[in-house]
Scaffold this motif. Structure first.
Motif, PDB file in Angstrom:
ATOM      1  N   GLU A  37      -8.808  -6.359  -7.715  1.00  0.00           N
ATOM      2  CA  GLU A  37      -9.631  -6.354  -6.510  1.00  0.00           C
ATOM      3  C   GLU A  37      -9.874  -7.762  -5.995  1.00  0.00           C
ATOM      4  O   GLU A  37      -9.873  -8.010  -4.784  1.00  0.00           O
ATOM      5  N   ASP A  38     -10.088  -8.716  -6.913  1.00  0.00           N
ATOM      6  CA  ASP A  38     -10.262 -10.113  -6.507  1.00  0.00           C
ATOM      7  C   ASP A  38      -9.016 -10.614  -5.772  1.00  0.00           C
ATOM      8  O   ASP A  38      -9.118 -11.309  -4.748  1.00  0.00           O
ATOM      9  N   CYS A  39      -7.846 -10.266  -6.292  1.00  0.00           N
ATOM     10  CA  CYS A  39      -6.588 -10.677  -5.654  1.00  0.00           C
ATOM     11  C   CYS A  39      -6.442 -10.046  -4.274  1.00  0.00           C
ATOM     12  O   CYS A  39      -6.069 -10.719  -3.299  1.00  0.00           O
ATOM     13  N   PHE A  40      -6.740  -8.758  -4.199  1.00  0.00           N
ATOM     14  CA  PHE A  40      -6.634  -8.072  -2.907  1.00  0.00           C
ATOM     15  C   PHE A  40      -7.572  -8.693  -1.882  1.00  0.00           C
ATOM     16  O   PHE A  40      -7.198  -8.889  -0.714  1.00  0.00           O
ATOM     17  N   SER A  95      -1.647  -2.994   6.380  1.00  0.00           N
ATOM     18  CA  SER A  95      -2.070  -1.708   5.835  1.00  0.00           C
ATOM     19  C   SER A  95      -2.611  -1.955   4.438  1.00  0.00           C
ATOM     20  O   SER A  95      -1.832  -2.260   3.522  1.00  0.00           O
ATOM     21  N   PRO A  96      -3.925  -1.837   4.250  1.00  0.00           N
ATOM     22  CA  PRO A  96      -4.497  -2.037   2.911  1.00  0.00           C
ATOM     23  C   PRO A  96      -3.841  -1.125   1.869  1.00  0.00           C
ATOM     24  O   PRO A  96      -3.596  -1.552   0.737  1.00  0.00           O
ATOM     25  N   THR A  97      -3.552   0.114   2.250  1.00  0.00           N
ATOM     26  CA  THR A  97      -2.944   1.057   1.313  1.00  0.00           C
ATOM     27  C   THR A  97      -1.561   0.593   0.882  1.00  0.00           C
ATOM     28  O   THR A  97      -1.224   0.598  -0.312  1.00  0.00           O
ATOM     29  N   LYS A  98      -0.745   0.172   1.853  1.00  0.00           N
ATOM     30  CA  LYS A  98       0.607  -0.296   1.535  1.00  0.00           C
ATOM     31  C   LYS A  98       0.566  -1.583   0.714  1.00  0.00           C
ATOM     32  O   LYS A  98       1.386  -1.782  -0.192  1.00  0.00           O
ATOM     33  N   LYS A  99      -0.377  -2.459   1.034  1.00  0.00           N
ATOM     34  CA  LYS A  99      -0.473  -3.721   0.294  1.00  0.00           C
ATOM     35  C   LYS A  99      -0.872  -3.457  -1.159  1.00  0.00           C
ATOM     36  O   LYS A  99      -0.319  -4.046  -2.082  1.00  0.00           O
ATOM     37  N   ARG A 100      -1.831  -2.573  -1.354  1.00  0.00           N
ATOM     38  CA  ARG A 100      -2.236  -2.230  -2.718  1.00  0.00           C
ATOM     39  C   ARG A 100      -1.067  -1.615  -3.494  1.00  0.00           C
ATOM     40  O   ARG A 100      -0.885  -1.891  -4.683  1.00  0.00           O
ATOM     41  N   LYS A 101      -0.277  -0.799  -2.827  1.00  0.00           N
ATOM     42  CA  LYS A 101       0.887  -0.180  -3.469  1.00  0.00           C
ATOM     43  C   LYS A 101       1.912  -1.240  -3.856  1.00  0.00           C
ATOM     44  O   LYS A 101       2.470  -1.207  -4.955  1.00  0.00           O
ATOM     45  N   GLU A 102       2.148  -2.193  -2.948  1.00  0.00           N
ATOM     46  CA  GLU A 102       3.076  -3.283  -3.244  1.00  0.00           C
ATOM     47  C   GLU A 102       2.592  -4.095  -4.433  1.00  0.00           C
ATOM     48  O   GLU A 102       3.390  -4.511  -5.290  1.00  0.00           O
ATOM     49  N   MET A 103       1.280  -4.323  -4.507  1.00  0.00           N
ATOM     50  CA  MET A 103       0.701  -5.112  -5.596  1.00  0.00           C
ATOM     51  C   MET A 103       0.846  -4.427  -6.950  1.00  0.00           C
ATOM     52  O   MET A 103       0.637  -5.058  -7.993  1.00  0.00           O
ATOM     53  N   LYS A 104       1.217  -3.145  -6.954  1.00  0.00           N
ATOM     54  CA  LYS A 104       1.402  -2.398  -8.193  1.00  0.00           C
ATOM     55  C   LYS A 104       2.881  -2.157  -8.517  1.00  0.00           C
ATOM     56  O   LYS A 104       3.195  -1.358  -9.412  1.00  0.00           O
ATOM     57  N   LEU A 105       3.772  -2.841  -7.821  1.00  0.00           N
ATOM     58  CA  LEU A 105       5.201  -2.695  -8.135  1.00  0.00           C
ATOM     59  C   LEU A 105       5.430  -2.990  -9.617  1.00  0.00           C
ATOM     60  O   LEU A 105       4.892  -3.962 -10.152  1.00  0.00           O
ATOM     61  N   PRO A 106       6.219  -2.161 -10.295  1.00  0.00           N
ATOM     62  CA  PRO A 106       6.328  -2.247 -11.760  1.00  0.00           C
ATOM     63  C   PRO A 106       6.742  -3.611 -12.316  1.00  0.00           C
ATOM     64  O   PRO A 106       6.260  -4.014 -13.369  1.00  0.00           O
TER      65      PRO A 106
END
Length: 217
Positions: A50-53, A72-83
């Motif tokens: 969350e701090d990074c976001f 897009s906050p949703t897309k950015k959060r998804k990108e931040m979770k790339l394996p």
């Protein structure tokens, strides 16, 4: 196993031991209150995530929104979770709290780009008090070190054209426009549409040579 897949399959501790310096904080001697820790998209804590976001949103949401990429906050959060994404977190204690928090970070990935093996910098963000203090340069040197040790060809990143300060920063580090970067497009009306972002790269073969020269000098 190909080197990219081999690198990304490593447990976090082995990844750090193989590709990064023993001490990530070397180069931050003038900032004793800060430390750097390596995380992955699967090991980063919810609070650190969350701090990074929040760092991305506060510094770049408007720039994303004004670009062809969009925000897009949703897309950015998804990108931040790339394996295969890894994080270098700059952690310190704020003046009003003894609790450590993420004051900056760089996220990166060993991957393929246009058929080339690269280390790609996804995000680099620092809280305002940490900017222009050599910390961003140090974080970039760490991923270049990792990419060189992994044997990839180059380091790459995407930067918004309107972010002139970031462009100057990366150019000073030896980055230049990559051939994979988007070109201006001529519309049916004849109007030329300029890209809102550019892709920069830096050869890590030259980085390795420079490091050897410094050690021998």
């Amino acid at each position: 196993m190909p080197r990219i897949e081999d690198a990304n399959s490593l447990p976090l501790a082995d990844y750090g031991a193989r590709f990064l310096p023993t001490s990530l904080a070397i180069g931050l001697s003038s900032h004793p209150s800060l430390r750097i820790k390596l995380e992955s998209s699967s090991t980063i804590s919810a609070q650190d995530f969350e701090d990074c976001f929040k760092l991305i949103a506060s510094s770049s949401a408007s720039t994303y929104a004004a670009s062809s990429i969009g925000w897009s906050p949703t897309k950015k959060r998804k990108e931040m979770k790339l394996p295969d994404l890894r994080y270098l977190l700059v952690v310190g204690s704020t003046s009003h709290s003894a609790v450590s928090s993420v004051e900056g970070f760089l996220s990166f990935m060993m991957t393929y780009e246009d058929g080339h093996e690269v280390v790609y910098c996804y995000e680099l963000h620092l809280a305002p008090p940490l900017q222009r203090r050599g910390i961003g340069k140090h974080l970039m040197s760490l991923i270049e070190h990792a990419g060189s040790n992994a044997g990839v060809e180059k380091s790459m990143l995407t930067v918004f054209v309107r972010n002139e300060a970031a462009l100057r920063f990366y150019q000073q580090l030896g980055y230049s426009r990559d051939h994979y970067s988007p070109e201006p497009r001529t519309m049916r009306s004849g109007r030329i549409k300029m890209p809102t972002y550019t892709i920069l790269s830096k050869s890590l073969q030259q980085w390795t040579t420079d490091e050897e020269d410094e050690q021998n000098g």
